[in-house]
Design a protein around this motif. Structure first.
Motif, PDB file in Angstrom:
ATOM      1  N   ASN A  10       0.843  -1.197   0.000  1.00 38.79           N
ATOM      2  CA  ASN A  10       0.000   0.000   0.000  1.00 38.79           C
ATOM      3  C   ASN A  10       0.880   1.250   0.000  1.00 38.79           C
ATOM      4  N   ILE A  11       0.252   2.414  -0.105  1.00 38.25           N
ATOM      5  CA  ILE A  11       1.000   3.664  -0.203  1.00 38.25           C
ATOM      6  C   ILE A  11       1.896   3.858   1.013  1.00 38.25           C
ATOM      7  N   ALA A  12       1.363   3.567   2.188  1.00 43.66           N
ATOM      8  CA  ALA A  12       2.131   3.749   3.416  1.00 43.66           C
ATOM      9  C   ALA A  12       3.411   2.918   3.401  1.00 43.66           C
ATOM     10  N   GLU A  13       3.320   1.682   2.916  1.00 37.54           N
ATOM     11  CA  GLU A  13       4.505   0.818   2.899  1.00 37.54           C
ATOM     12  C   GLU A  13       5.554   1.359   1.928  1.00 37.54           C
ATOM     13  N   TYR A  14       5.112   1.801   0.766  1.00 39.30           N
ATOM     14  CA  TYR A  14       6.063   2.352  -0.204  1.00 39.30           C
ATOM     15  C   TYR A  14       6.767   3.588   0.365  1.00 39.30           C
ATOM     16  N   LYS A  15       6.008   4.461   1.020  1.00 33.17           N
ATOM     17  CA  LYS A  15       6.613   5.680   1.567  1.00 33.17           C
ATOM     18  C   LYS A  15       7.630   5.345   2.653  1.00 33.17           C
ATOM     19  N   TRP A  32      -0.623   4.609 -11.815  1.00 35.90           N
ATOM     20  CA  TRP A  32      -0.403   5.812 -12.631  1.00 35.90           C
ATOM     21  C   TRP A  32      -0.365   5.510 -14.124  1.00 35.90           C
ATOM     22  N   ASN A  33      -0.060   4.227 -14.458  1.00 34.20           N
ATOM     23  CA  ASN A  33       0.022   3.849 -15.874  1.00 34.20           C
ATOM     24  C   ASN A  33      -0.661   2.501 -16.101  1.00 34.20           C
ATOM     25  N   GLY A  34      -1.805   2.330 -15.414  1.00 31.93           N
ATOM     26  CA  GLY A  34      -2.536   1.085 -15.532  1.00 31.93           C
ATOM     27  C   GLY A  34      -2.381   0.220 -14.292  1.00 31.93           C
ATOM     28  N   GLY A  35      -3.149  -0.851 -14.232  1.00 29.85           N
ATOM     29  CA  GLY A  35      -3.141  -1.729 -13.073  1.00 29.85           C
ATOM     30  C   GLY A  35      -1.760  -2.304 -12.794  1.00 29.85           C
ATOM     31  N   GLY A  36      -1.389  -2.332 -11.530  1.00 26.65           N
ATOM     32  CA  GLY A  36      -0.107  -2.900 -11.128  1.00 26.65           C
ATOM     33  C   GLY A  36       1.079  -1.972 -11.263  1.00 26.65           C
ATOM     34  N   THR A  37       0.852  -0.747 -11.734  1.00 28.71           N
ATOM     35  CA  THR A  37       1.962   0.202 -11.883  1.00 28.71           C
ATOM     36  C   THR A  37       1.973   1.189 -10.728  1.00 28.71           C
ATOM     37  N   VAL A  38       3.166   1.537 -10.299  1.00 27.72           N
ATOM     38  CA  VAL A  38       3.354   2.495  -9.211  1.00 27.72           C
ATOM     39  C   VAL A  38       4.482   3.435  -9.614  1.00 27.72           C
ATOM     40  N   VAL A  80       5.339  -8.785  -5.638  1.00 25.82           N
ATOM     41  CA  VAL A  80       5.214  -9.429  -6.948  1.00 25.82           C
ATOM     42  C   VAL A  80       4.035  -8.813  -7.706  1.00 25.82           C
ATOM     43  N   GLY A  81       4.250  -8.486  -8.981  1.00 19.14           N
ATOM     44  CA  GLY A  81       3.177  -7.929  -9.800  1.00 19.14           C
ATOM     45  C   GLY A  81       3.151  -6.422  -9.860  1.00 19.14           C
ATOM     46  N   HIS A  82       3.930  -5.753  -9.000  1.00 15.71           N
ATOM     47  CA  HIS A  82       3.993  -4.293  -9.027  1.00 15.71           C
ATOM     48  C   HIS A  82       5.187  -3.846  -9.874  1.00 15.71           C
ATOM     49  N   VAL A  83       4.908  -3.086 -10.908  1.00 19.85           N
ATOM     50  CA  VAL A  83       5.963  -2.503 -11.728  1.00 19.85           C
ATOM     51  C   VAL A  83       6.155  -1.066 -11.263  1.00 19.85           C
ATOM     52  N   VAL A  84       7.316  -0.790 -10.676  1.00 18.16           N
ATOM     53  CA  VAL A  84       7.550   0.497 -10.020  1.00 18.16           C
ATOM     54  C   VAL A  84       8.529   1.336 -10.823  1.00 18.16           C
ATOM     55  N   THR A  85       8.141   2.559 -11.093  1.00 13.06           N
ATOM     56  CA  THR A  85       9.010   3.533 -11.745  1.00 13.06           C
ATOM     57  C   THR A  85       9.449   4.556 -10.716  1.00 13.06           C
ATOM     58  N   VAL A  86      10.752   4.739 -10.568  1.00 11.28           N
ATOM     59  CA  VAL A  86      11.295   5.674  -9.591  1.00 11.28           C
ATOM     60  C   VAL A  86      11.833   6.901 -10.322  1.00 11.28           C
ATOM     61  N   LYS A  87      11.387   8.072  -9.888  1.00 15.90           N
ATOM     62  CA  LYS A  87      11.814   9.318 -10.525  1.00 15.90           C
ATOM     63  C   LYS A  87      12.209  10.328  -9.461  1.00 15.90           C
ATOM     64  N   GLY A  88      13.005  11.283  -9.864  1.00 12.81           N
ATOM     65  CA  GLY A  88      13.304  12.407  -8.993  1.00 12.81           C
ATOM     66  C   GLY A  88      12.341  13.545  -9.270  1.00 12.81           C
ATOM     67  N   ALA A  89      12.047  14.322  -8.260  1.00 11.84           N
ATOM     68  CA  ALA A  89      11.206  15.489  -8.470  1.00 11.84           C
ATOM     69  C   ALA A  89      11.893  16.436  -9.458  1.00 11.84           C
TER      70      ALA A  89
END
Length: 360
Positions: free
Chosen positions: A187-192, A210-216, A255-264
């Motif tokens: 969940n969001i809390a865990e990612y943060k 943000w870009n479809g199901g399973g994307t973060v 598993v199943g979460h495709v995560v994109t990491v970006k800088g502000a």
């Protein structure tokens, strides 16, 4: 709670229980027997009061007791970390040369050690002292031991900022966030929480689906509240969800979460204003003070960035801070990036200082 139980009050209560037919004057056997007991009971009440105070978590309690309380929820204070900066090494012809890994250098009051080669003559240099004090250090590196062929060495840009040991205020805030927003199952809390635990990362925003199901998408700034370097971005991406294995659960992402990491994205801010100065002052005499208050205001906005959908750079806030500077009587036509209105930034943008242009 127990402040009424002073030594005098306890002694009086005990003496009142002794018959008046006995000698209770100061110096008597009765008095001398009860006075030390009253003192010890006062200390006991004081300890009980302190124990009760430390039972309930607060940022004002001693660090050791706060550490014990948050440990009940599986949390611990983040330790100080070591900054990593770029080092450049040249021979007498001013050409980049390689140096041995582990080579140590000094600059000002700090020592740095070469830990990884980036490219020919360019290395990652880790400070040997933990904390944030070394983040701003640059200049000539002096080798602690002789290195053949080395003529000059310089310490360059910051790659991963060092962090001081976590403060009570920060640990308490994480504790409350942990209680109110239970981290679980991606969940969001865990990612943060898990993203902030990565060395060098400060504020974080999470954008689910943000870009479809399973994307973060995770957007962050570094622990100095600046736009992160590519090295820090790559480190965070690898820890959270390695690019070559996205969605396979090989990082901290489920598993199943495709995560994109970006800088502000940094939005450069230029402030222009016309000042009315007190007699005898010039713009040059207040320029540095104005720049400092603007930088402080923008830093405050970056620290608050993760808690707001949008960040607003306000003309009124800028003018109020400038008017607090000694010698400035009034301010007119304040503009932000050439517009005399508030600047509204996007959810992934943070304000960064560019310039202040003043006139009278």
């Amino acid at each position: 709670m127990f402040e009424q139980n002073t030594e005098e009050a306890i002694l009086k209560r005990m003496m009142d229980k002794i018959p008046n037919t006995l000698d209770k004057r100061e110096g008597s056997i009765v008095y001398n027997a009860l006075a030390p007991a009253a003192l010890e009971m006062t200390r006991m009440y004081s300890d009980m009061d302190r124990f009760l105070e430390y039972t309930f978590t607060s940022p004002d309690m001693p660090p050791v007791f706060l550490d014990l309380r948050v440990a009940e929820e599986g949390l611990k204070r983040e330790p100080a970390t070591y900054s990593i900066k770029k080092g450049y090494f040249y021979d007498q012809d001013n050409k980049l040369i390689d140096i041995p890994i582990g080579s140590r250098f000094s600059v000002e009051d700090f020592n740095f050690v070469a830990i990884e080669k980036i490219s020919a003559g360019i290395y990652k240099m880790q400070c040997e002292s933990a904390g944030a004090n070394s983040n701003s250090i640059t200049g000539n590196l002096i080798p602690i031991e002789y290195i053949e062929g080395l003529s000059t060495a310089t310490l360059g840009e910051l790659l991963i900022p060092g962090e001081d040991i976590e403060t009570n205020e920060s640990l308490y805030a994480r504790y409350i966030e942990h209680l109110n927003e239970k981290p679980f199952g991606g969940n969001i809390a865990e990612y943060k929480i898990k993203t902030k635990a990565i060395e060098g990362i400060g504020a974080v925003k999470v954008f689910p689906v943000w870009n479809g199901g399973g994307t973060v998408k995770i957007v962050f700034i570094d622990s100095d509240y600046n736009v992160p370097t590519k090295e820090l971005l790559d480190k965070a991406q690898t820890i959270i969800d390695p690019v070559q294995n996205q969605g396979k659960g090989l990082g901290i992402a489920p598993v199943g979460h495709v995560v994109t990491v970006k800088g502000a994205t940094g939005k450069e801010i230029t402030i222009k204003a016309i000042l009315s100065l007190k007699r005898g002052l010039t713009v040059g005499q207040v320029q540095a003070d104005v720049e400092n208050v603007i930088k402080s205001y923008l830093l405050k906005l970056r620290k608050e960035w993760e808690y707001n959908d949008t960040t607003v750079v306000r003309v009124s806030q800028i003018e109020a801070r400038i008017l607090d500077i000694e010698g400035i009587a009034d301010i007119f036509h304040t503009s932000i990036n050439d517009k005399e209105e508030n600047l509204i930034l996007g959810p992934e943008e943070v304000p960064t200082f560019k310039a202040v242009v003043l006139s009278v």
